[in-house]
Design a protein around this motif. Structure first.
Motif, mmCIF file in Angstrom:
data_model
loop_
_atom_site.group_PDB
_atom_site.id
_atom_site.type_symbol
_atom_site.label_atom_id
_atom_site.label_comp_id
_atom_site.label_asym_id
_atom_site.label_seq_id
_atom_site.Cartn_x
_atom_site.Cartn_y
_atom_site.Cartn_z
ATOM 1 N N MET A 39 36.120 24.311 28.609
ATOM 2 C CA MET A 39 35.537 25.704 28.286
ATOM 3 C C MET A 39 36.001 26.606 29.212
ATOM 4 N N ALA A 40 36.818 27.667 28.522
ATOM 5 C CA ALA A 40 37.556 28.518 29.256
ATOM 6 C C ALA A 40 36.727 29.927 29.303
ATOM 7 N N ILE A 41 36.373 30.225 30.465
ATOM 8 C CA ILE A 41 35.414 31.284 30.495
ATOM 9 C C ILE A 41 35.925 32.797 31.208
ATOM 10 N N ASP A 42 35.732 33.734 30.710
ATOM 11 C CA ASP A 42 36.148 34.915 30.947
ATOM 12 C C ASP A 42 35.179 35.345 32.239
ATOM 13 N N VAL A 43 36.037 35.546 33.645
ATOM 14 C CA VAL A 43 35.276 36.053 34.770
ATOM 15 C C VAL A 43 35.641 37.408 35.163
ATOM 16 N N SER A 44 36.301 38.352 34.331
ATOM 17 C CA SER A 44 36.469 39.791 34.586
ATOM 18 C C SER A 44 35.161 40.605 35.000
ATOM 19 N N ALA A 81 40.735 35.695 34.324
ATOM 20 C CA ALA A 81 40.580 37.108 34.411
ATOM 21 C C ALA A 81 41.977 37.593 34.246
ATOM 22 N N GLY A 82 42.604 38.238 35.131
ATOM 23 C CA GLY A 82 44.063 38.577 35.239
ATOM 24 C C GLY A 82 44.902 37.390 35.309
ATOM 25 N N GLU A 83 44.333 36.525 35.911
ATOM 26 C CA GLU A 83 45.157 35.110 35.993
ATOM 27 C C GLU A 83 44.179 34.045 35.900
ATOM 28 N N SER A 84 44.366 32.730 35.800
ATOM 29 C CA SER A 84 43.445 31.601 35.577
ATOM 30 C C SER A 84 43.717 30.384 36.331
ATOM 31 N N TYR A 85 42.774 29.652 36.324
ATOM 32 C CA TYR A 85 42.855 28.458 37.217
ATOM 33 C C TYR A 85 41.861 27.304 36.702
ATOM 34 N N THR A 86 42.076 26.206 36.919
ATOM 35 C CA THR A 86 40.984 25.097 36.723
ATOM 36 C C THR A 86 39.818 24.991 37.624
ATOM 37 N N GLY A 114 41.552 42.242 35.028
ATOM 38 C CA GLY A 114 42.127 42.095 33.924
ATOM 39 C C GLY A 114 41.709 41.090 33.117
ATOM 40 N N THR A 115 42.323 40.832 31.879
ATOM 41 C CA THR A 115 41.840 39.803 30.903
ATOM 42 C C THR A 115 43.081 38.981 30.324
ATOM 43 N N ALA A 116 43.387 37.869 30.678
ATOM 44 C CA ALA A 116 44.273 37.154 30.403
ATOM 45 C C ALA A 116 44.210 36.163 29.604
ATOM 46 N N VAL A 144 40.254 42.383 25.413
ATOM 47 C CA VAL A 144 41.564 42.348 25.011
ATOM 48 C C VAL A 144 42.182 41.780 25.718
ATOM 49 N N ASN A 145 43.297 41.166 25.528
ATOM 50 C CA ASN A 145 44.603 40.514 26.366
ATOM 51 C C ASN A 145 45.535 41.451 26.942
ATOM 52 N N ASN A 146 45.110 41.856 28.244
ATOM 53 C CA ASN A 146 46.000 42.923 28.867
ATOM 54 C C ASN A 146 46.541 42.542 30.383
ATOM 55 N N SER A 147 46.633 41.177 30.442
ATOM 56 C CA SER A 147 47.150 40.788 31.806
ATOM 57 C C SER A 147 47.788 39.338 31.435
ATOM 58 N N GLY A 148 48.424 38.921 32.511
ATOM 59 C CA GLY A 148 49.076 37.504 32.458
ATOM 60 C C GLY A 148 50.598 37.668 31.789
ATOM 61 N N PHE A 149 51.312 36.629 32.224
ATOM 62 C CA PHE A 149 52.784 36.605 31.716
ATOM 63 C C PHE A 149 52.962 35.432 30.620
ATOM 64 N N ILE A 150 51.840 34.933 29.904
ATOM 65 C CA ILE A 150 52.018 34.119 28.797
ATOM 66 C C ILE A 150 51.360 34.548 27.366
ATOM 67 N N ASP A 151 51.896 34.673 26.509
ATOM 68 C CA ASP A 151 51.446 35.565 25.367
ATOM 69 C C ASP A 151 50.512 34.480 24.601
ATOM 70 N N PRO A 152 49.403 35.125 24.084
ATOM 71 C CA PRO A 152 48.295 34.208 23.597
ATOM 72 C C PRO A 152 48.870 33.407 22.405
#
Length: 334
Positions: free
Chosen positions: A96-101, A139-144, A171-173, A202-210
């Motif tokens: 479950m990938a949860i946005d925490v922005s 958020a702007g980055e992600s972790y497990t 942000g929202t990566a 919307v996707n506005n952060s991170g260095f990996i394209d969705p």
């Protein structure tokens, strides 16, 4: 008496209707066979009283009881001991990938988006006892937050601990959240691998394209369900942090990249959902729960113990007793 006993041939109990008919037949026959002698006086006759003639009707009673016992025995009474063994034949690994922005603190869901999600997700986790589940925050980055595990207590505790913080870059990566989730599942040996990705922006952060992350999911056979969280129109959302550390709220236009979320779901074989309120969010997780079913094979073992033998033995004993009494004690009365 018959608690826990079943009868294999219940239809044979209709034969018990013969018993009252036989009783009526016996009474009529007995009256016809009784001889009568009319005399004016009993004087000169020695009158003796004996209880044996009165008991001779017991012989017919023994026969009726024996017949009833035999009919019951033919109905095959037996006890059944059922033991069940279940085997999970197809396990599912879910991340479950949860946005925490900060926008997840918006109050268009009660009490806010993040808390509403945690409540619904907890029920979803409790309803998947045979699957392994992991959590990813982004958020702007992600972790497990929690690797995939079958220990639901750990997952629920980690879910409860999720909250907005300033440690993760703002942000929202979406691409980062999806890629981290794929990384958790790529080495899984489960027959089915699923990501439930939720975001309210919307996707506005991170260095990996969705889209690159979606291709990775396809490569590893991972299905992705995407959820866009937020009402239609304006929502009361955090706009700045005050000097005391609290958020100042204002009316903000809800922007969700639905096209991107639909594309991710379609490419990976999943489905896109839009949750505009608490009820809709709960319905979405219920639908995902129904779509992703763990196959469970159930084995039932039946142990039957026949109970007709004592009935047959008792019926035989009564018939034998009738025969002996008829030819000994009651011989002179029949």
């Amino acid at each position: 008496m018959f608690e826990g006993i079943e009868f294999l041939n219940k239809e044979l109990f209709w034969l018990l209707l013969l018993l009252p008919l036989l009783l009526v037949w016996y009474i009529l026959k007995h009256k016809k066979q009784t001889a009568e002698l009319k005399i004016s006086s009993l004087k000169g006759f020695k009158v003796t009283s004996s209880w044996l003639p009165k008991l001779k009707h017991l012989l017919f009673a023994f026969r009726l009881i024996a017949l009833g016992l035999l009919i019951t025995a033919l109905a095959r009474p037996r006890t059944v001991d059922v033991s069940t063994k279940t085997k999970t034949t197809r396990g599912i690994d879910i991340v479950m990938a949860i946005d925490v922005s900060a926008s997840m603190l918006a109050k268009d869901l009660s009490p806010n988006r993040l808390e509403a999600l945690k409540k619904v997700a907890a029920q979803f986790i409790k309803g998947r006892p045979n699957d392994r589940i992991g959590l990813v925050e982004y958020a702007g980055e992600s972790y497990t937050k929690t690797p995939i595990t079958s220990d639901k207590a750990i997952v629920l505790r980690s879910l409860n601990e999720i909250k907005y913080n300033t440690i993760i870059e703002g942000g929202t990566a979406i691409g980062m959240g999806l890629a981290t989730s794929v990384n958790r599942l790529k080495d899984s040996k489960a027959k089915s691998k699923v990501i439930i990705l939720l975001t309210d922006g919307v996707n506005n952060s991170g260095f990996i394209d969705p889209k690159i992350a979606s291709e990775l999911a396809v490569e590893y056979g991972i299905k992705t369900y995407t959820i866009g969280l937020g009402t239609n129109g304006m929502a009361l959302s955090p706009v700045q942090i005050l000097s005391n550390g609290n958020f100042q709220y204002g009316r903000v236009q809800v922007e969700i990249d639905e096209e991107l979320l639909k594309e991710i779901a379609e490419v990976t074989g999943g489905k896109y959902f839009r949750a505009t309120n608490n009820k809709k969010l709960a319905e979405i997780y219920d639908e995902i729960n129904k779509l992703e079913k763990t196959e469970i094979e159930e084995f039932k073992f039946y142990n039957y113990e026949e109970k007709y033998r004592p009935l047959v033995l008792l019926a035989g004993f009564l018939l034998l007793l009738e025969f002996l009494l008829k030819n000994t004690v009651f011989r002179s009365f029949i």
